[in-house]
Design a protein around this motif. Structure first.
Motif, PDB file in Angstrom:
ATOM      1  N   ILE A 205       0.839  -1.206   0.000  1.00  0.00           N
ATOM      2  CA  ILE A 205       0.000   0.000   0.000  1.00  0.00           C
ATOM      3  C   ILE A 205       0.873   1.255   0.000  1.00  0.00           C
ATOM      4  O   ILE A 205       0.598   2.215  -0.726  1.00  0.00           O
ATOM      5  CB  ILE A 205      -0.956  -0.023   1.205  1.00  0.00           C
ATOM      6  N   ALA A 206       1.939   1.240   0.789  1.00  0.00           N
ATOM      7  CA  ALA A 206       2.838   2.400   0.817  1.00  0.00           C
ATOM      8  C   ALA A 206       3.436   2.651  -0.565  1.00  0.00           C
ATOM      9  O   ALA A 206       3.539   3.808  -1.014  1.00  0.00           O
ATOM     10  CB  ALA A 206       3.942   2.176   1.848  1.00  0.00           C
ATOM     11  N   ASP A 207       3.831   1.585  -1.259  1.00  0.00           N
ATOM     12  CA  ASP A 207       4.396   1.746  -2.600  1.00  0.00           C
ATOM     13  C   ASP A 207       3.347   2.251  -3.585  1.00  0.00           C
ATOM     14  O   ASP A 207       3.651   3.054  -4.481  1.00  0.00           O
ATOM     15  CB  ASP A 207       4.963   0.408  -3.093  1.00  0.00           C
ATOM     16  N   THR A 208       2.107   1.791  -3.429  1.00  0.00           N
ATOM     17  CA  THR A 208       1.040   2.178  -4.356  1.00  0.00           C
ATOM     18  C   THR A 208       0.647   3.643  -4.203  1.00  0.00           C
ATOM     19  O   THR A 208       0.291   4.310  -5.180  1.00  0.00           O
ATOM     20  CB  THR A 208      -0.186   1.263  -4.160  1.00  0.00           C
TER      21      THR A 208
ATOM     22  N   ASP B 125      -3.821  12.669   4.133  1.00  0.00           N
ATOM     23  CA  ASP B 125      -3.364  12.251   5.455  1.00  0.00           C
ATOM     24  C   ASP B 125      -3.860  10.838   5.779  1.00  0.00           C
ATOM     25  O   ASP B 125      -3.130  10.029   6.360  1.00  0.00           O
ATOM     26  CB  ASP B 125      -3.851  13.240   6.511  1.00  0.00           C
ATOM     27  N   ALA B 126      -5.101  10.535   5.359  1.00  0.00           N
ATOM     28  CA  ALA B 126      -5.648   9.193   5.579  1.00  0.00           C
ATOM     29  C   ALA B 126      -4.840   8.143   4.823  1.00  0.00           C
ATOM     30  O   ALA B 126      -4.577   7.050   5.340  1.00  0.00           O
ATOM     31  CB  ALA B 126      -7.112   9.149   5.156  1.00  0.00           C
ATOM     32  N   LEU B 127      -4.421   8.488   3.607  1.00  0.00           N
ATOM     33  CA  LEU B 127      -3.594   7.558   2.835  1.00  0.00           C
ATOM     34  C   LEU B 127      -2.237   7.354   3.498  1.00  0.00           C
ATOM     35  O   LEU B 127      -1.723   6.231   3.555  1.00  0.00           O
ATOM     36  CB  LEU B 127      -3.407   8.066   1.402  1.00  0.00           C
ATOM     37  N   ARG B 128      -1.651   8.433   3.991  1.00  0.00           N
ATOM     38  CA  ARG B 128      -0.350   8.312   4.667  1.00  0.00           C
ATOM     39  C   ARG B 128      -0.433   7.385   5.880  1.00  0.00           C
ATOM     40  O   ARG B 128       0.500   6.625   6.164  1.00  0.00           O
ATOM     41  CB  ARG B 128       0.133   9.694   5.127  1.00  0.00           C
ATOM     42  N   GLN B 129      -1.542   7.455   6.598  1.00  0.00           N
ATOM     43  CA  GLN B 129      -1.696   6.648   7.806  1.00  0.00           C
ATOM     44  C   GLN B 129      -2.143   5.214   7.523  1.00  0.00           C
ATOM     45  O   GLN B 129      -2.078   4.352   8.410  1.00  0.00           O
ATOM     46  CB  GLN B 129      -2.713   7.313   8.742  1.00  0.00           C
ATOM     47  N   LEU B 130      -2.580   4.962   6.287  1.00  0.00           N
ATOM     48  CA  LEU B 130      -3.173   3.665   5.972  1.00  0.00           C
ATOM     49  C   LEU B 130      -2.214   2.481   6.183  1.00  0.00           C
ATOM     50  O   LEU B 130      -2.620   1.473   6.779  1.00  0.00           O
ATOM     51  CB  LEU B 130      -3.707   3.682   4.534  1.00  0.00           C
ATOM     52  N   PRO B 131      -0.957   2.541   5.720  1.00  0.00           N
ATOM     53  CA  PRO B 131      -0.071   1.383   5.966  1.00  0.00           C
ATOM     54  C   PRO B 131       0.066   1.051   7.450  1.00  0.00           C
ATOM     55  O   PRO B 131       0.080  -0.130   7.829  1.00  0.00           O
ATOM     56  CB  PRO B 131       1.269   1.830   5.357  1.00  0.00           C
TER      57      PRO B 131
ATOM     58  N   PHE C  25      -5.852  -7.042  -3.876  1.00  0.00           N
ATOM     59  CA  PHE C  25      -7.172  -6.481  -3.574  1.00  0.00           C
ATOM     60  C   PHE C  25      -7.066  -5.148  -2.840  1.00  0.00           C
ATOM     61  O   PHE C  25      -7.694  -4.161  -3.229  1.00  0.00           O
ATOM     62  CB  PHE C  25      -7.967  -7.484  -2.740  1.00  0.00           C
ATOM     63  N   THR C  26      -6.269  -5.103  -1.786  1.00  0.00           N
ATOM     64  CA  THR C  26      -6.190  -3.869  -1.003  1.00  0.00           C
ATOM     65  C   THR C  26      -5.525  -2.746  -1.792  1.00  0.00           C
ATOM     66  O   THR C  26      -5.899  -1.574  -1.656  1.00  0.00           O
ATOM     67  CB  THR C  26      -5.470  -4.100   0.336  1.00  0.00           C
ATOM     68  N   THR C  27      -4.546  -3.078  -2.643  1.00  0.00           N
ATOM     69  CA  THR C  27      -3.936  -2.020  -3.462  1.00  0.00           C
ATOM     70  C   THR C  27      -4.885  -1.584  -4.586  1.00  0.00           C
ATOM     71  O   THR C  27      -4.846  -0.422  -4.998  1.00  0.00           O
ATOM     72  CB  THR C  27      -2.593  -2.482  -4.047  1.00  0.00           C
TER      73      THR C  27
END
Length: 606
Positions: free
Chosen positions: A260-263, A433-439, A402-404
């Motif tokens: 997810i972080a890479d995506t 910010d939500a994406l940054r915290q997602l991993p 799936f998650t990516t």
């Protein structure tokens, strides 16, 4: 898999087939030319059994082909396993389905050919041999043969008459050529040849290729020699190894924070949701979009169902989601201002590819692919593409793909909303910010594994399960049910929780575990009411709730609390525990987690 080299290719073929095991198969075989002899070894079961047989016979050669078969025509028997031969002097391996094999079989039988298998592939071997008998060389014979075939195929052919070359051809199924020094290869997947080379040519629809030790020549469907681009694969050997994990599925579940972080890296680096994330001309393609049509299969379809809630609520665009194999066969009404989004982990899913072709034939020019494999067929056929940087996914049951995909679809949603003036600067900053915290949130969800293991022991003896969810989490219930039945073979169904009393409640008893996706969102109280309906019928419930949801546990109600509610991206978090539940239930039942029966990773046949 095919290879021609100055060295012994048998170990190369065997290693390549081992790396293709994840695609799903029930038998394996190789055929090689040892001097002027063709030698063939086939076995039902795993590649290791075929490898042992090949070693026992002392196979060694500089030219050969191999295959892992997933039965379509004819049962799982050695006689139906690939490679198939004609008069013991020509051998072929084949992915796909030949639709006119019956007519060709009759024609070839009348010409004196005898068939020993029930497969459509044996038709190809005899048909190529037939054209050789008419005076064609091997390249011409393959080109003439494929012009008479209907259906989908990726084939590799070798002949005793021309032991210095290998011929390959594709239509509808993936096939690539690997370029080496004094050696060259063909394969259906780059993972099969990354041990030997990273330089690859992706063959296009209708291409044939002549492969020798020294060079590769590619011809288009009209027989004209043509240059195809050479690509350097970034697939790493490390990504194809298990490392400290028991199964690839377990490894890939735990790789999700990094995937997810890479995506999302490009989104964060750009500092916002901009059209350029999807391609150079994305601003033009996405401008004036009036709706979104999502086409996908399996897990990717459930990702699309999740995105529908986002696209309509955030971007304010009507969104329809359709199973690709259904869409391609119905009389769809086209809106040229609709964005057609195809989703595929492999980029080679046949039904999705054909659905995209159908959409384009109806006049859809605004096309976007969300895919995990660069340069695969579906992205190449789309104007725009968003690559999910999940890395190689080996387990048949999709997890990190799936998650990516969900992350890619959310990025598309926010970009469309911004283009339509529905995303304020403040809201965009919140989403980023939500994406940054997602991993990090996904890692917290992974930390629930010990609790899920405890639940899995209760699921192992069950034969049926029910999954419930509401709103944007209903597709996560669908995904949870799919994962459980895929790898544990427990029959599972998913319903919107509000539908419970409209039929499925009749199934509920003490032997029917009910899994509930219950985040702390606007529908939480409705879900609690549905839980009471199950409880009153003696059902045993397993609730995935948020940390701040108010759920009391009891003998009938078991609760695992994921991290605090993360808002709009909550479906990504709740996908993690249902993946873990399926994995550990399968472990408890002793099934083959990475290679579930009857299934293939990349579905390149109809």
């Amino acid at each position: 898999m095919g290879a021609i080299a100055d060295r012994d290719v048998v170990p190369v073929l065997v290693e390549g087939l081992k790396r293709l095991e994840y695609r799903g198969y029930d038998s394996a075989g190789i055929a090689v030319f040892d001097g002027d002899r063709m030698r063939r070894v086939r076995r039902t079961g795993r590649v290791a059994e075929m490898e042992a047989a090949a070693a026992g016979e002392g196979l060694s050669a500089g030219l050969g082909i191999g295959h892992t078969r997933w039965a379509t025509h004819g049962g799982v028997t050695e006689v139906n396993a690939h490679p198939h031969v004609s008069f013991n002097e020509l051998a072929v391996v084949h992915n796909g389905i030949i639709e006119n094999h019956d007519a060709q079989r009759e024609r070839l039988s009348a010409a004196g050919y005898t068939f020993e298998s029930q497969t459509d592939t044996e038709v190809i071997a005899h048909l190529v041999h037939y054209h050789q008998q008419q005076g064609a060389d091997l390249l011409q014979a393959v080109q003439r043969a494929v012009s008479e075939l209907e259906g989908a195929y990726a084939i590799a052919v070798v002949s005793k008459r021309e032991p210095s070359r290998l011929i390959a051809a594709r239509m509808g199924c993936p096939l690539l050529v690997g370029l080496g020094q004094g050696e060259n290869f063909v394969a259906s997947d780059v993972s099969a040849i990354v041990q030997a080379t990273r330089q690859v040519i992706f063959l296009e629809e209708g291409d044939t290729a002549e492969v020798t030790r020294e060079r590769v020549r590619v011809f288009d469907g009209e027989g004209r020699e043509i240059e195809r681009d050479v690509h350097v694969s970034d697939v790493s050997l490390a990504s194809l190894e298990l490392g400290p994990y028991r199964h690839f599925m377990q490894k890939e579940i735990h790789e999700q924070p990094r995937a997810i972080a890479d995506t999302i890296e490009a989104v964060i680096d750009q500092g916002g949701f901009i059209p350029a994330l999807f391609g150079a001309d994305a601003a033009e393609v996405l401008a004036g979009v009036e709706g979104v049509q999502i086409l996908a299969c399996g897990t990717s379809y459930y990702a699309g169902l999740t995105a529908r809630y986002w696209i309509e609520a955030i971007a304010g665009l009507p969104c329809s989601v359709e199973i690709a194999s259904e869409y391609r066969y119905r009389a769809a009404v086209a809106n040229p201002n609709q964005l057609v989004v195809t989703i595929s982990q492999s980029g080679e899913t046949l039904d999705t590819m054909e659905a995209l072709k159908y959409a384009k034939s109806l006049g859809h020019e605004r096309t976007l692919s969300i895919c995990n494999v660069p340069e695969s067929a579906i992205p190449r056929a789309s104007r725009l593409v968003y690559y999910t940087r999940a890395g190689a996914e080996i387990g048949v049951a999709s997890t990190k793909a799936f998650t990516t995909q969900l992350v890619g679809l959310f990025t598309l949603t926010a970009t469309l909303a911004k283009l339509r003036g529905r995303l304020s600067d403040e809201q965009e900053a919140q989403y980023l910010d939500a994406l940054r915290q997602l991993p990090g949130s996904v890692q917290h969800a992974l930390n629930l594994e010990p609790q899920v293991v405890g639940w899995s022991e209760r699921f192992a003896p069950k034969q049926h399960a029910l999954f419930l969810g509401r709103g944007v989490h209903y597709p996560i219930a669908l995904e949870g049910a799919l994962k459980l039945k895929e790898i544990s073979y427990i029959h599972a169904e998913a319903y919107p929780a509000g539908e419970l009393k409209h039929g499925p409640l009749a199934l509920v008893d003490a032997e029917m575990p009910v899994v509930v996706i219950a985040p702390n969102d606007s529908l939480l109280e409705k879900v609690k009411s549905n839980i009471q309906e199950v409880r009153a019928r003696g059902g045993e419930m397993f609730v995935f709730a948020d940390l701040d949801s108010q759920f009391g546990e009891s003998e009938q109600v078991h609760v695992i609390r994921t991290p605090r509610h993360v808002g709009v991206l909550s479906p990504v978090i709740h996908a993690i525990p249902v993946q873990l539940l399926a994995y550990h239930a399968a472990l408890a039942r002793g099934t083959d987690v990475d290679k579930p029966r009857n299934l293939a990773k990349s579905v390149t046949v109809e």
